[in-house]
Design an enzyme around this catalytic site. Sequence first.
Site, PDB file in Angstrom:
ATOM      1  N   ASP A  19       5.686  24.486 -27.214  1.00 51.29           N
ATOM      2  CA  ASP A  19       5.784  25.481 -26.147  1.00 51.29           C
ATOM      3  C   ASP A  19       5.832  24.733 -24.812  1.00 51.29           C
ATOM      4  OD1 ASP A  19       5.951  27.902 -24.913  1.00 51.29           O
ATOM      5  OD2 ASP A  19       4.027  28.680 -25.607  1.00 51.29           O
ATOM      6  N   ASP A  20       6.355  25.401 -23.768  1.00 53.64           N
ATOM      7  CA  ASP A  20       6.527  24.672 -22.511  1.00 53.64           C
ATOM      8  C   ASP A  20       5.312  24.724 -21.597  1.00 53.64           C
ATOM      9  OD1 ASP A  20       6.762  27.271 -21.363  1.00 53.64           O
ATOM     10  OD2 ASP A  20       8.847  27.261 -22.027  1.00 53.64           O
ATOM     11  N   GLY A  23      14.372  37.380 -12.260  1.00 54.67           N
ATOM     12  CA  GLY A  23      13.726  38.623 -11.851  1.00 54.67           C
ATOM     13  C   GLY A  23      14.391  39.810 -12.492  1.00 54.67           C
ATOM     14  N   SER A  65      12.747  29.222 -23.824  1.00 56.36           N
ATOM     15  CA  SER A  65      12.711  28.045 -22.948  1.00 56.36           C
ATOM     16  C   SER A  65      12.181  26.782 -23.623  1.00 56.36           C
ATOM     17  CB  SER A  65      11.875  28.351 -21.701  1.00 56.36           C
ATOM     18  OG  SER A  65      10.633  28.882 -22.103  1.00 56.36           O
ATOM     19  N   ASN A 123      13.485  34.362  -1.736  1.00 51.66           N
ATOM     20  CA  ASN A 123      12.749  33.935  -2.914  1.00 51.66           C
ATOM     21  C   ASN A 123      11.623  33.046  -2.403  1.00 51.66           C
ATOM     22  OD1 ASN A 123      11.899  32.949  -5.415  1.00 51.66           O
ATOM     23  ND2 ASN A 123      13.497  31.388  -5.494  1.00 51.66           N
ATOM     24  N   GLY A 124      10.392  33.329  -2.810  1.00 53.39           N
ATOM     25  CA  GLY A 124       9.294  32.473  -2.391  1.00 53.39           C
ATOM     26  C   GLY A 124       8.122  33.263  -1.864  1.00 53.39           C
ATOM     27  N   CYS A 141      -0.832  28.840  -7.929  1.00 52.80           N
ATOM     28  CA  CYS A 141       0.323  28.441  -7.113  1.00 52.80           C
ATOM     29  C   CYS A 141       0.324  29.268  -5.832  1.00 52.80           C
ATOM     30  CB  CYS A 141       1.623  28.675  -7.867  1.00 52.80           C
ATOM     31  SG  CYS A 141       3.083  28.322  -6.865  1.00 52.80           S
ATOM     32  N   CYS A 177       9.782  22.652  -6.986  1.00 50.07           N
ATOM     33  CA  CYS A 177       8.807  23.035  -8.026  1.00 50.07           C
ATOM     34  C   CYS A 177       9.212  22.435  -9.378  1.00 50.07           C
ATOM     35  CB  CYS A 177       8.776  24.552  -8.106  1.00 50.07           C
ATOM     36  SG  CYS A 177       7.844  25.182  -9.501  1.00 50.07           S
ATOM     37  N   CYS A 227       0.053  22.532  -9.301  1.00 55.27           N
ATOM     38  CA  CYS A 227      -0.785  23.309 -10.235  1.00 55.27           C
ATOM     39  C   CYS A 227      -1.278  22.437 -11.394  1.00 55.27           C
ATOM     40  CB  CYS A 227      -0.044  24.539 -10.735  1.00 55.27           C
ATOM     41  SG  CYS A 227       1.584  24.188 -11.366  1.00 55.27           S
ATOM     42  N   CYS A 267       7.074  19.133  -6.512  1.00 57.95           N
ATOM     43  CA  CYS A 267       5.746  19.742  -6.412  1.00 57.95           C
ATOM     44  C   CYS A 267       5.160  19.774  -7.813  1.00 57.95           C
ATOM     45  CB  CYS A 267       5.817  21.158  -5.832  1.00 57.95           C
ATOM     46  SG  CYS A 267       4.172  21.915  -5.785  1.00 57.95           S
ATOM     47  N   CYS A 297      12.096  35.455  -7.739  1.00 56.58           N
ATOM     48  CA  CYS A 297      13.361  36.099  -7.385  1.00 56.58           C
ATOM     49  C   CYS A 297      14.543  35.153  -7.541  1.00 56.58           C
ATOM     50  CB  CYS A 297      13.368  36.555  -5.928  1.00 56.58           C
ATOM     51  SG  CYS A 297      12.176  37.827  -5.580  1.00 56.58           S
ATOM     52  N   TYR A 300      10.494  25.336 -17.107  1.00 55.39           N
ATOM     53  CA  TYR A 300      10.499  26.702 -17.639  1.00 55.39           C
ATOM     54  C   TYR A 300      11.433  27.696 -16.939  1.00 55.39           C
ATOM     55  CZ  TYR A 300       8.498  31.346 -18.570  1.00 55.39           C
ATOM     56  OH  TYR A 300       8.333  32.653 -18.887  1.00 55.39           O
TER      57      TYR A 300
HETATM   58 FE1  SF4 Z   1       5.634  24.982  -8.938  1.00 54.09          FE
HETATM   59 FE2  SF4 Z   1       3.080  24.552  -9.609  1.00 54.09          FE
HETATM   60 FE3  SF4 Z   1       4.036  23.686  -7.255  1.00 54.09          FE
HETATM   61 FE4  SF4 Z   1       3.723  26.299  -7.701  1.00 54.09          FE
HETATM   62  S1  SF4 Z   1       2.081  24.746  -7.584  1.00 54.09           S
HETATM   63  S2  SF4 Z   1       5.486  25.319  -6.725  1.00 54.09           S
HETATM   64  S3  SF4 Z   1       4.262  26.462  -9.891  1.00 54.09           S
HETATM   65  S4  SF4 Z   1       4.651  22.997  -9.326  1.00 54.09           S
END
Ligand code: SF4
Length: 463
Positions: free
Chosen positions: A364-365, A42, A302, A120-121, A401, A255, A455, A452, A15, A261
């Site tokens: 590609d990203d 979004g 992107s 958002n989240g 995620c 993130c 992933c 973060c 979002c 991206y």
């Molecule tokens: Fe971003 Fe990956 Fe962390 Fe989710 S797990 S917040 S997509 S870095």
Amino acid sequence: MDHEVIKPGKLSETCGVCGGFADDQPLAFLTCFALYALQHRGQESAGIAAGPGEGRKMWLKRGMGLVSDVFPESADLKGIVCRLAVGHVRYSYGEGGRSPENSQPLKLRYRHGELAVIHNGHLLNSGQLREELESQGAIFQTDTDSELLAHMVARQGSSDLEQALCEVVPRLKGAFAFIVTDGHKVIGLRDGYGFRPLSVASLDGGGYFMASETCAFDTIGAEFMRDIEPGEMVILDEEGMHSRQVIENPCSKLCIFEYIYFARPDSNLQGENVHLVRRELGRQLAREHPVKADIVSGVPDSSIAAASGFAEEAGLPYEMGLVKNRYIGRTFIKPTQKMRDEGVDIKLNPVKKIVEGQRVVLVDDSIVRGTTSVKLIKIMRRAGAREVHLRISAPPVKGSCYYGIDIPDAHELIAYNRPEEEIPAVTGADSVGYLSLDKTVEAVGLPAGRLCRACFSGEYPLL
Ligand code: SF4
């Protein structure tokens, strides 16, 4: 005829939020333009709440589709009398996520007046909090965390929204950027890790405005002031702007995919420009995974910046090998399974005269399931590319995620439990090179601890 949704081959954001407080400003109108700038976050629904309007009630309009679908005559919004407004664009996922009732802002009446909430989240403990409230008789009309927050606020004794939020917010666990208003104040807050972005700006002529990304400020002529800190609550009201820390021991974990991206290239996050970061990701990628080739192309949109960085560093020409059809949204009518399977062909088309007979580096990203990459390689080969070398400006996505980004379950990810050496055979590329996590962080330009990366690394904050 089916009305199908393209299952994103890419990750998807959840979002975009924005909102402000000002006297003598067409705030609903400005909010609409800010939403246009946030549209990439979004496309499922859009909405604005503004107030206090006639009879002191908040005005609300929301609906399914793009901002332009919901507000086709945005100039009409200039006539809405208000001194505050909040706006939302939604990307939804999961069962029921696309229901119209989940579109935001969510407006509710409670004993102290009205509340409008956007976010958002994703709250990790929403199930537990919901059960608790339902056992006390609460009835939910939507699946949103916004409604959950509204119920929690309504149960607090205080008629002061700021005070009620201070009681409630420490109980929330997860990734969130909320904006809440009661018609008197607009309050923005971020979780203690700051997974999702939120910044604040001053409006020309007085007042303040918050938004998920700084590109929204440029669109409405607002002057960026600062990012809202993790665990911080920023309050906008007739006295101006003030803030307080509501979550103890915050620690920044924005993130990293915002840079790779999600965010718009003209946005700055934690002081770093997204376009420049992407170009640097491409440069690092060229250093880590050089290859003999004739041209470099990026997957629009992107990956264009990373591809241009790769080309620059490798001393190869950057060419537009793929063109994107920008007028196909996430949802469109597709009559057959075959057409569903060819979703990428509908969106991306090769420029044959450019790729024919060439050794192509395709940047590609990210690779998520790998289905997009397989189709892209086929497209390039069908267009006559002699070799296709896939270069990814991020590390392999190995885990899901839990913080509001729509990543499939781990076992669906191409890199899950699969060594990198096997990826070329699976995708059909002549070679595949991922950027290492260290170099990805280096390209962002912030200390690794402030991002973060879960992933990629499997080290999930909060779990
Ligand atoms: Fe971003 Fe990956 Fe962390 Fe989710 S797990 S917040 S997509 S870095």
